[in-house]
Scaffold this motif. Structure first.
Motif, PDB file in Angstrom:
ATOM      1  N   LEU A  74      64.330  10.795   4.554  1.00 20.55           N
ATOM      2  CA  LEU A  74      63.297  10.967   4.084  1.00 20.55           C
ATOM      3  C   LEU A  74      63.672  12.529   4.068  1.00 20.55           C
ATOM      4  O   LEU A  74      62.590  13.561   5.027  1.00 20.55           O
ATOM      5  CB  LEU A  74      62.969  10.932   5.940  1.00 20.55           C
ATOM      6  CG  LEU A  74      62.505   9.232   6.437  1.00 20.55           C
ATOM      7  CD1 LEU A  74      62.771   9.685   7.947  1.00 20.55           C
ATOM      8  CD2 LEU A  74      61.383   9.018   6.318  1.00 20.55           C
ATOM      9  N   ALA A  97      53.875  16.694  -1.393  1.00 20.81           N
ATOM     10  CA  ALA A  97      54.444  16.911  -0.199  1.00 20.81           C
ATOM     11  C   ALA A  97      53.496  17.769   1.296  1.00 20.81           C
ATOM     12  O   ALA A  97      53.118  17.139   1.992  1.00 20.81           O
ATOM     13  CB  ALA A  97      55.386  17.364  -0.123  1.00 20.81           C
ATOM     14  N   LEU A 101      51.946  16.100   4.153  1.00 20.25           N
ATOM     15  CA  LEU A 101      52.251  16.881   5.403  1.00 20.25           C
ATOM     16  C   LEU A 101      51.495  17.259   6.093  1.00 20.25           C
ATOM     17  O   LEU A 101      51.143  17.659   7.001  1.00 20.25           O
ATOM     18  CB  LEU A 101      53.230  17.330   4.971  1.00 20.25           C
ATOM     19  CG  LEU A 101      55.253  16.701   5.166  1.00 20.25           C
ATOM     20  CD1 LEU A 101      55.079  15.782   4.384  1.00 20.25           C
ATOM     21  CD2 LEU A 101      55.891  17.923   5.959  1.00 20.25           C
ATOM     22  N   TYR A 181      59.348  13.923   8.107  1.00 18.88           N
ATOM     23  CA  TYR A 181      60.018  14.428   6.741  1.00 18.88           C
ATOM     24  C   TYR A 181      60.098  15.483   6.976  1.00 18.88           C
ATOM     25  O   TYR A 181      60.332  16.848   7.636  1.00 18.88           O
ATOM     26  CB  TYR A 181      58.331  14.495   6.035  1.00 18.88           C
ATOM     27  CG  TYR A 181      58.007  13.606   5.530  1.00 18.88           C
ATOM     28  CD1 TYR A 181      58.121  12.948   4.601  1.00 18.88           C
ATOM     29  CD2 TYR A 181      56.556  12.927   6.307  1.00 18.88           C
ATOM     30  CE1 TYR A 181      57.472  11.572   4.062  1.00 18.88           C
ATOM     31  CE2 TYR A 181      56.052  11.965   6.332  1.00 18.88           C
ATOM     32  CZ  TYR A 181      56.575  10.453   4.976  1.00 18.88           C
ATOM     33  OH  TYR A 181      56.335   9.709   4.629  1.00 18.88           O
ATOM     34  N   ALA A 183      61.128  18.495   4.142  1.00 26.86           N
ATOM     35  CA  ALA A 183      60.360  18.893   2.753  1.00 26.86           C
ATOM     36  C   ALA A 183      60.723  20.224   3.092  1.00 26.86           C
ATOM     37  O   ALA A 183      60.970  21.669   3.273  1.00 26.86           O
ATOM     38  CB  ALA A 183      59.170  18.920   2.705  1.00 26.86           C
TER      39      ALA A 183
END
Ligand code: SAT
Ligand code: MN
Length: 583
Positions: A74, A97, A101, A181, A183
């Motif tokens: 993830l 992304a 998110l 997540y 990121a």
């Protein structure tokens, strides 16, 4: 008003508009603030007190049972181009992304406090140091970051009105693993982490900033951000020799960095701890490479830690430390597998339930978080703005077979190949299956923020900048015999390997050439007082050429994934190894 805002204030305001916290609390640093944060966290049951007579200032935290390790599947590198993330990373387009998110973060801090933690990593007033700001709705994260980094005004001052800081947004969300997540936006120097409170996912200064983002910055600016411990080896009549070692998570970096061996200490030989997990390195004007530890604390694996395996760690965690997912006894002392031979009666396990002896009492990835200031072996050179000069790099992993106890690469380029072809059995530090051999170049597979083909090229280019590059060695403490028992005693006895390496760097120890590199003659190692048969020692230093030929095939399969991003030199090294093995 808004045109008077600094880039930091502007970013914090934007993130607050997105996440809608009830309030924003800026941390300025200092004991009083820390104590207040802890009080609040205790009131909210984020922490429980441990036995304050035995362990003053020590706290216990239970994470959500679904949130106990890094979640590599993830974790995303959101560079503009997919090729820049490389086959070593999960990639997501940055726009995609943010789009994915943003709805998760929207309103995620409603009813919560947002802590704004400006932090400095590395010595203050040092060319090595970097600043960031983490925004988090987790008090556990806020308290942990105060131990692991220099939080507060010291960082705020350095950020000032510049936009030169790493911005990390973190929200626990609802801890749903389906909506988790991590990121990274390397081009924007930003991190968005949602849905996890676990160390490597949530303490954004650590793996996210100090390795993934910093590795990209280091590539661009000509320095290195590595998953390495740093230690100093003191010997009578010598200057302290510094070494940096890359081992994968939960493979003994903390133990080696804090190595203690009383018999050797009596002869004036000892190890000083500079860092246990991360090194930032730069080539100095004198052509040597210097390292600092960007962190101010340890986030170490508890299981297996005891007064025999790592007394310095035990001393480091007896005050002002956090314990996560360990077991606790009725006296409120923490316990984990390997702390003592027999578990105390009536333990509560890492989930806070009575332990009936089934399954581990402490989670295999249970952790301690401790200030480096507590560490008896803390190097006097820790926090030196110029860093310490590194004489040797060590690579290593867990290999039950194959890799000998220690060998030296032929030169820097071969050493880069040795690091690049590292492999190790996986551990509980990540959520995937443990005990599977996987390629983990320089122990950076989960932490390199860009294409590893380019990363190997970067290593090669750093070598070219040095007149006399450090030696590169490979070590393996984990070789097992036919009965599955470790052959080498490890821990404090590893000092014998460090001493051979130091002698080697001073041209004083003999080795014989093998296809994989230089392997010590047992007679050249200090084995005094070690209860190990000659056969066992020979076994530890054997190079099984048949097995290495198979290994070389496996390496190439891995390297081919990088296609034309793989430096030609790595192919040359691979061919040279195969040729040496065929002779
Ligand atoms: O959780 S951390 O990533 O900080 C520890 C590790 O896996 O090395
Ligand atoms: Mn680590």
């Amino acid at each position: 008003m808004s045109d008077k805002q600094t880039p930091l204030q502007k970013w914090v305001e934007e993130m607050a508009q997105l996440t809608e916290p009830d309030q924003i609390v800026w941390l300025h640093g200092g004991q009083e603030e820390y104590d207040h944060l802890v009080e609040e966290a205790l009131a909210e049951d984020v922490f429980e007190k441990l036995n304050q007579d035995h362990l003053p200032g020590c706290l216990l935290h239970y994470s959500n049972p679904n949130d106990v390790a890094r979640t590599e599947h993830l974790t995303f590198i959101c560079s503009k181009e997919k090729e820049d993330a490389g086959p070593n990373n999960n990639w997501m387009d940055p726009g995609e992304a943010r789009a994915k998110l943003t709805p998760l973060f929207r309103g995620s801090m409603k009813g919560r406090t947002m802590f704004a933690l400006p932090y400095l990593m590395g010595p203050s007033q040092s060319p090595f140091s970097q600043v960031g700001c983490e925004l988090t709705d987790s008090r556990y994260v806020a308290v942990s970051m105060c131990i692991m980094t220099k939080v507060g005004d010291i960082a705020l001052k350095q950020i000032g009105d510049s936009s030169n800081f790493v911005g990390g947004l973190h929200s626990l969300g609802d801890l749903n693993p389906e909506r988790r997540y991590i990121a990274h936006f390397p081009e924007d120097r930003q991190i968005w982490s949602f849905g996890s409170g676990y160390g490597g996912n949530a303490l954004l200064g650590k793996k996210c900033h100090a390795l993934r983002i910093a590795s990209v910055q280091a590539r661009d600016e000509g320095w290195m951000a590595e998953h390495m411990l740093i230690l100093g080896l003191e010997r009578p009549g010598h200057e302290t020799m510094y070494m940096a070692a890359a081992f994968p998570s939960a493979c003994g970096k903390t133990n080696l960095a804090m190595l203690k061996n009383p018999e050797f200490e009596a002869q004036g030989i000892r190890v000083w701890t500079v860092g246990d997990d991360i090194a930032w390195l730069r080539v100095g004007e004198d052509g040597r490479i210097y390292a600092v530890n960007p962190e101010s604390g340890f986030f170490g694996v508890a299981p297996g830690t005891n007064y025999d395996t790592n007394p310095n760690a035990m001393e480091s965690i007896n005050k002002n430390s956090l314990y996560t997912n360990v077991a606790v006894d009725p006296e409120r002392d923490p316990w984990w597998e390997g702390k003592t031979n027999t578990p105390p009666a009536n333990l509560k396990n890492w989930k806070g339930d009575p332990w009936n002896g089934e399954g581990p009492a402490a989670h295999p990835n249970s952790r301690f978080t401790a200030p480096i200031a507590n560490c008896p072996s803390k190097s006097p050179e820790y926090d030196q703005p110029q860093g310490v000069p590194i004489s040797a790099f060590l690579f290593g992993g867990r290999r039950a077979r194959l890799a000998p106890l220690v060998y030296q690469a032929r030169d820097w380029k071969h050493g880069v190949f040795v690091g690049a072809s590292m492999a190790s059995e996986t551990t509980a530090a990540a959520t995937s299956a443990a005990g599977v051999v996987r390629r983990d170049p320089m122990a950076m597979l989960p932490f390199c923020g860009y294409n590893m083909g380019d990363y190997f090229a970067h290593w090669l280019s750093i070598g070219a900048k040095m007149n006399n590059p450090p030696g590169i060695f490979h070590v393996n403490w984990f070789r097992k015999d036919e009965n599955g028992k470790f052959i080498w005693p490890g821990y404090g006895e590893n000092i014998r390997v460090l001493l051979w390496i130091a002698d080697r760097m001073e041209g004083k120890a003999e080795a014989h050439e093998t296809p994989i590199g230089y392997v010590p003659e047992p007679s050249q190692m200090n084995l005094d007082g070690l209860d190990l048969s000659t056969e066992a020692m020979e076994d530890l230093l054997t190079v099984d050429e048949e097995a290495w030929r198979a290994e070389a095939d496996g390496m190439m399969e891995f390297f081919e994934k990088f296609g034309d991003r793989l430096p030609e030199e790595i192919r040359r090294q691979e061919e040279a190894l195969k040729a040496r093995l065929a002779e």
